[in-house]
Design a protein around this motif. Structure first.
Motif: not given
Length: 566
Positions: A23-24, A48, A50-52, A54-55
């Motif tokens: 995720i990061l 985080f 959004t990153r979560y 988006s992944y």
């Protein structure tokens, strides 16, 4: 506390830690790891959520039904459909409009996402406003084409409105992310946060942040010197016991509702906010494809753990691009066979755990060393030749590559699979996309596996012998083809041979073989003596021989065989 320490001591921690890393978007140089643990800096939690999402949207884009809907828009533009309506294009247009656009855009996940998108379009009402499309055939196309063109012309402004809505920034942010919640994330956990049907927070980005990220920040800002509880997973101190494994699918239970599962009704299986957040990343650590998923727990070090599972993900994406479908089993094998890292040889020296998701449950096993050794042999290369082959047995579709790998992972031979496949090849060849070479390769792979598993040791049967045995069956068929009226009888004889194999009846099988060779006046090949030495040899020789007989034949259906023992 400035950093978060994440471990890989259990499969759950390992898969969740890989999920956090994915995720990061961290690479091996960015990993701050020691003793199979990594440290996540506090600032990495910024945005985080959004990153979560988006992944997941990016990783599963090719298989997402949102992508299928948008691909329809691309097709309309590429073909300039509204200006070039012909029979073939119209047939595709009406099918895709019904089976893709209307089907998905009216589903529950899309409807709930619409409430988060600011727009002046009611998608459901717009879909209902689409005119009924005329049904046409090639015969009446010329006659009805003016009516079709008029109907298509009426759909154009509505369809354009719908796709304009779907391409707004808010729609792109919420709709694809909503889709992966149910297609991917829910396979690992549910019942809390945005996957709780009773959640009061409308925006699921905010809901994830409030449920998982903010509790970590609060925990890190609190003094825990006087805490009297400890986390059951990591041992960190806790002030209260309000979080548990219960939100994980098929792995925990609600401790507040079912206290009887604990000793003296007093459970200690509570976890801290950091572990709950870590476990929320579990679905990002497992590679899912449809209703299957796979994770290899090769945790000798974090770099290799991330490397092998990312290699599986890369192979799955390659499969989609090249073949239109993906297989976690195929991706796993190809990743293990990587010639640069020689992973199969490395893992052969260690007990490597594999976690599989099938039929909505997780199963655990150790990768059999016999499988790893088989992959290292030249016969392992034959596995790739099974890609794309499939057959339908008792209404169930089987993909040969996946079924072979699954059986070998379970330390099972392939004879039952081979008998099923042969039954279909004999009785309903239109339902079997399997070539003669693919069938033989299945038996050759099985032969190598049995040798590596030390199951077949009392024979000097070689792969060349298997080729000759199949050739004997093909030669016999050629001889009977020259005799008028004998071909149909040979077809029914092949069925009897398969029935003998299914019943593991060597005497009956040999009687049929002797009668066949007597009729053509030829000596029975000496290799048939070996069928009396071992059950595995009987199945191997019998199936190989019968596969030569049935090449390219399509007899009348016969009564279905009962499943025999492997």
């Amino acid at each position: 506390m400035d950093g978060i320490l994440l471990g890989t001591d259990t499969w759950l921690n390992a898969a969740s830690t890989v999920g956090v890393i994915n995720i990061l978007g961290l690479n091996s140089e960015q990993l701050s790891s020691t003793d199979n643990q990594i440290t996540i800096k506090k600032e990495m939690l910024d945005d985080f959520a959004t990153r979560y999402f988006s992944y997941f949207v990016k990783t599963y884009a090719r298989t997402s039904n949102y992508t299928k809907v948008m691909n329809f828009k691309n097709w309309l533009e590429q073909t300039n459909f509204f200006e070039n309506v012909d029979f073939d294009n119209y047939a595709k247009f009406s099918t895709e409009l019904s089976d893709t656009v209307k089907k998905y855009l009216t589903s529950a996940s899309y409807k709930s996402a619409y409430t988060l998108v600011d727009g002046n379009l009611d998608v459901i009402a717009a879909l209902k406003a689409l005119p009924r499309l005329p049904k046409v055939t090639k015969k009446n196309w010329v006659q009805k084409s003016p009516q079709v063109v008029e109907a298509v012309k009426q759909t154009q402004p509505i369809i354009n409105q719908i796709f304009k809505y779907l391409e707004t920034p808010e729609a792109k942010r919420f709709i694809p992310a909503k889709v992966v919640q149910y297609s991917v994330i829910q396979k690992a956990w549910g019942g809390i946060s945005f996957l709780n049907p009773q959640t009061k927070i409308k925006d699921f980005y905010e809901d994830y942040d409030q449920s998982f990220v903010q509790p970590i920040l609060n925990y890190m800002a609190t003094d825990h010197a006087k805490d009297k509880y400890i986390c059951a997973n990591c041992g960190r101190p806790m002030k209260k016991r309000d979080l548990s494994y219960g939100f994980l699918e098929f792995m925990g239970y609600d401790l507040n509702r079912k206290t009887s599962n604990a000793w003296q009704f007093n459970s200690d299986l509570f976890i801290c906010p950091i572990c709950q957040w870590q476990f929320s990343c579990l679905p990002a650590g497992i590679n899912y494809a449809g209703q299957s998923g796979i994770f290899i727990n090769a945790n000798s070090n974090i770099e290799s753990l991330v490397d092998i599972n990312r290699a599986i993900d890369a192979e799955m994406h390659y499969d989609i691009k090249q073949q239109g479908y993906n297989s976690p089993y195929g991706a796993m094998v190809e990743a293990l066979k990587d010639t640069e890292t020689d992973r199969a040889a490395i893992y052969e020296a260690a007990d490597v755990q594999i976690v599989r998701y099938e039929n909505e449950h997780y199963t655990f096993s150790i990768i059999p060393r016999a499988l790893l050794r088989t992959l290292n042999r030249s016969e392992g290369k034959r596995l790739k030749l099974l890609r794309g082959s499939r057959f339908v047995f008792s209404g169930v579709r089987y993909y040969l590559y996946d079924e072979v790998v699954k059986a070998l992972l379970n330390n099972q031979n392939l004879f039952n699979l081979a008998r099923r496949m042969m039954y279909v090849l004999i009785n309903d060849p239109s339902n079997a996309k399997v070539s003669a070479n693919q069938y033989l390769n299945t038996l050759i792979i099985n032969h190598a596996f049995l040798e590596e598993a030390k199951i077949m040791t009392n024979t000097d049967l070689t792969l060349d012998d298997l080729q000759k045995i199949k050739g004997s069956g093909s030669h016999l068929r050629e001889r009977f083809e020259k005799q008028e009226g004998n071909l149909n009888r040979l077809n029914s004889t092949a069925v009897k041979l398969l029935q003998s194999l299914n019943a593991n009846d060597r005497q009956r099988f040999m009687q049929i073989v002797l009668r066949l060779y007597m009729e053509i006046g030829t000596v029975v090949p000496k290799v048939f003596d070996q069928i009396f030495l071992d059950d595995n040899l009987f199945q191997e020789i019998g199936l190989t021989f019968t596969s030569g007989i049935i090449s390219s034949m399509a007899p009348e259906p016969v009564k279905q065989l009962k499943e025999g023992n492997e």
